[in-house]
Design a protein around this motif. Structure first.
Motif, PDB file in Angstrom:
ATOM      1  N   VAL A  10       0.849  -1.189   0.000  1.00 15.00           N
ATOM      2  CA  VAL A  10       0.000   0.000   0.000  1.00 15.00           C
ATOM      3  C   VAL A  10       0.885   1.239   0.000  1.00 15.00           C
ATOM      4  O   VAL A  10       1.847   1.342   0.768  1.00 15.00           O
ATOM      5  CB  VAL A  10      -0.922  -0.004   1.241  1.00 15.00           C
ATOM      6  CG1 VAL A  10      -1.710   1.294   1.324  1.00 15.00           C
ATOM      7  CG2 VAL A  10      -1.862  -1.196   1.191  1.00 15.00           C
ATOM      8  N   CYS A  11       0.541   2.168  -0.854  1.00 12.76           N
ATOM      9  CA  CYS A  11       1.290   3.422  -0.922  1.00 12.76           C
ATOM     10  C   CYS A  11       1.188   4.165   0.409  1.00 12.76           C
ATOM     11  O   CYS A  11       0.103   4.359   0.935  1.00 12.76           O
ATOM     12  CB  CYS A  11       0.745   4.278  -2.061  1.00 12.76           C
ATOM     13  SG  CYS A  11       1.439   5.925  -2.109  1.00 12.76           S
ATOM     14  N   THR A  12       2.320   4.567   0.928  1.00 16.00           N
ATOM     15  CA  THR A  12       2.336   5.224   2.237  1.00 16.00           C
ATOM     16  C   THR A  12       1.703   6.611   2.169  1.00 16.00           C
ATOM     17  O   THR A  12       1.174   7.105   3.154  1.00 16.00           O
ATOM     18  CB  THR A  12       3.784   5.325   2.735  1.00 16.00           C
ATOM     19  OG1 THR A  12       4.378   4.034   2.648  1.00 16.00           O
ATOM     20  CG2 THR A  12       3.848   5.780   4.178  1.00 16.00           C
ATOM     21  N   SER A  13       1.764   7.241   1.010  1.00 16.40           N
ATOM     22  CA  SER A  13       1.253   8.602   0.891  1.00 16.40           C
ATOM     23  C   SER A  13      -0.255   8.645   0.703  1.00 16.40           C
ATOM     24  O   SER A  13      -0.939   9.444   1.324  1.00 16.40           O
ATOM     25  CB  SER A  13       1.930   9.309  -0.280  1.00 16.40           C
ATOM     26  OG  SER A  13       3.309   9.451  -0.033  1.00 16.40           O
ATOM     27  N   CYS A  14      -0.783   7.788  -0.158  1.00 16.67           N
ATOM     28  CA  CYS A  14      -2.207   7.895  -0.492  1.00 16.67           C
ATOM     29  C   CYS A  14      -3.010   6.667  -0.079  1.00 16.67           C
ATOM     30  O   CYS A  14      -4.210   6.630  -0.284  1.00 16.67           O
ATOM     31  CB  CYS A  14      -2.381   8.173  -1.985  1.00 16.67           C
ATOM     32  SG  CYS A  14      -1.857   6.831  -3.053  1.00 16.67           S
ATOM     33  N   ASN A  15      -2.348   5.651   0.489  1.00 15.44           N
ATOM     34  CA  ASN A  15      -3.024   4.458   0.990  1.00 15.44           C
ATOM     35  C   ASN A  15      -3.731   3.643  -0.090  1.00 15.44           C
ATOM     36  O   ASN A  15      -4.648   2.889   0.211  1.00 15.44           O
ATOM     37  CB  ASN A  15      -4.017   4.816   2.102  1.00 15.44           C
ATOM     38  CG  ASN A  15      -3.303   5.161   3.395  1.00 15.44           C
ATOM     39  OD1 ASN A  15      -2.362   4.481   3.776  1.00 15.44           O
ATOM     40  ND2 ASN A  15      -3.718   6.219   4.039  1.00 15.44           N
ATOM     41  N   ARG A  39       5.855   4.191  -2.300  1.00 20.06           N
ATOM     42  CA  ARG A  39       5.271   5.360  -2.947  1.00 20.06           C
ATOM     43  C   ARG A  39       4.850   4.970  -4.352  1.00 20.06           C
ATOM     44  O   ARG A  39       5.661   4.461  -5.120  1.00 20.06           O
ATOM     45  CB  ARG A  39       6.278   6.506  -3.005  1.00 20.06           C
ATOM     46  CG  ARG A  39       6.705   6.930  -1.622  1.00 20.06           C
ATOM     47  CD  ARG A  39       7.546   8.161  -1.675  1.00 20.06           C
ATOM     48  NE  ARG A  39       6.719   9.349  -1.832  1.00 20.06           N
ATOM     49  CZ  ARG A  39       7.134  10.457  -2.410  1.00 20.06           C
ATOM     50  NH1 ARG A  39       8.348  10.534  -2.876  1.00 20.06           N
ATOM     51  NH2 ARG A  39       6.334  11.483  -2.507  1.00 20.06           N
ATOM     52  N   CYS A  40       3.610   5.206  -4.675  1.00 21.72           N
ATOM     53  CA  CYS A  40       3.108   4.818  -5.979  1.00 21.72           C
ATOM     54  C   CYS A  40       3.593   5.815  -7.036  1.00 21.72           C
ATOM     55  O   CYS A  40       4.177   6.854  -6.724  1.00 21.72           O
ATOM     56  CB  CYS A  40       1.581   4.740  -5.966  1.00 21.72           C
ATOM     57  SG  CYS A  40       0.747   6.315  -5.829  1.00 21.72           S
ATOM     58  N   GLU A  41       3.333   5.470  -8.259  1.00 25.07           N
ATOM     59  CA  GLU A  41       3.817   6.276  -9.375  1.00 25.07           C
ATOM     60  C   GLU A  41       3.320   7.719  -9.281  1.00 25.07           C
ATOM     61  O   GLU A  41       4.054   8.673  -9.490  1.00 25.07           O
ATOM     62  CB  GLU A  41       3.329   5.627 -10.669  1.00 25.07           C
ATOM     63  CG  GLU A  41       4.015   6.132 -11.906  1.00 25.07           C
ATOM     64  CD  GLU A  41       3.589   5.335 -13.136  1.00 25.07           C
ATOM     65  OE1 GLU A  41       3.007   4.250 -12.990  1.00 25.07           O
ATOM     66  OE2 GLU A  41       3.856   5.824 -14.237  1.00 25.07           O
ATOM     67  N   LYS A  42       2.044   7.867  -8.931  1.00 27.13           N
ATOM     68  CA  LYS A  42       1.471   9.215  -8.878  1.00 27.13           C
ATOM     69  C   LYS A  42       2.069  10.042  -7.748  1.00 27.13           C
ATOM     70  O   LYS A  42       2.340  11.225  -7.906  1.00 27.13           O
ATOM     71  CB  LYS A  42      -0.045   9.129  -8.714  1.00 27.13           C
ATOM     72  CG  LYS A  42      -0.718   8.829 -10.027  1.00 27.13           C
ATOM     73  CD  LYS A  42      -2.215   8.789  -9.876  1.00 27.13           C
ATOM     74  CE  LYS A  42      -2.850   8.458 -11.226  1.00 27.13           C
ATOM     75  NZ  LYS A  42      -4.225   8.015 -11.096  1.00 27.13           N
ATOM     76  N   CYS A  43       2.251   9.391  -6.614  1.00 29.09           N
ATOM     77  CA  CYS A  43       2.804  10.142  -5.485  1.00 29.09           C
ATOM     78  C   CYS A  43       4.253  10.538  -5.744  1.00 29.09           C
ATOM     79  O   CYS A  43       4.711  11.584  -5.293  1.00 29.09           O
ATOM     80  CB  CYS A  43       2.675   9.320  -4.206  1.00 29.09           C
ATOM     81  SG  CYS A  43       0.973   9.197  -3.638  1.00 29.09           S
ATOM     82  N   ARG A  44       4.964   9.720  -6.465  1.00 30.18           N
ATOM     83  CA  ARG A  44       6.317  10.109  -6.846  1.00 30.18           C
ATOM     84  C   ARG A  44       6.266  11.308  -7.783  1.00 30.18           C
ATOM     85  O   ARG A  44       7.031  12.256  -7.660  1.00 30.18           O
ATOM     86  CB  ARG A  44       7.014   8.953  -7.550  1.00 30.18           C
ATOM     87  CG  ARG A  44       7.410   7.833  -6.623  1.00 30.18           C
ATOM     88  CD  ARG A  44       8.098   6.728  -7.386  1.00 30.18           C
ATOM     89  NE  ARG A  44       9.354   7.198  -7.975  1.00 30.18           N
ATOM     90  CZ  ARG A  44       9.995   6.574  -8.953  1.00 30.18           C
ATOM     91  NH1 ARG A  44       9.505   5.470  -9.454  1.00 30.18           N
ATOM     92  NH2 ARG A  44      11.111   7.047  -9.415  1.00 30.18           N
TER      93      ARG A  44
HETATM   94 ZN   LIG Z   1       0.364   7.034  -3.697  1.00 33.35          ZN
END
Ligand SMILES: [Zn+2]
Ligand SMILES: [Zn+2]
Length: 60
Positions: A10-15, A39-44
């Protein structure tokens, strides 16, 4: 039959679950080194902040 037992990270930033093949990054918390931060692609892309669940460290 493919097994569905693999749980997605799970992405730490957006869950949101990080999909396989996504250009996500995984690293350990730079502060405590205890927690794996995803961190997912979008959050990066948008440089969203993340917060370590263990020590509360926040970083870009
Ligand atoms: Zn994310
Ligand atoms: Zn930490």
């Amino acid at each position: 039959m493919p097994q569905r037992s693999v749980s997605l990270p799970v992405c730490t930033s957006c869950n949101r679950p990080v999909m396989p093949g996504e250009k996500a990054s995984k690293f350990h918390c730079p502060s405590c080194q205890q927690v794996a931060v995803w961190r997912c692609e979008k959050c990066r892309k948008f440089s969203r902040r993340y917060k370590c669940v263990n020590c509360g460290f926040e970083g870009p």
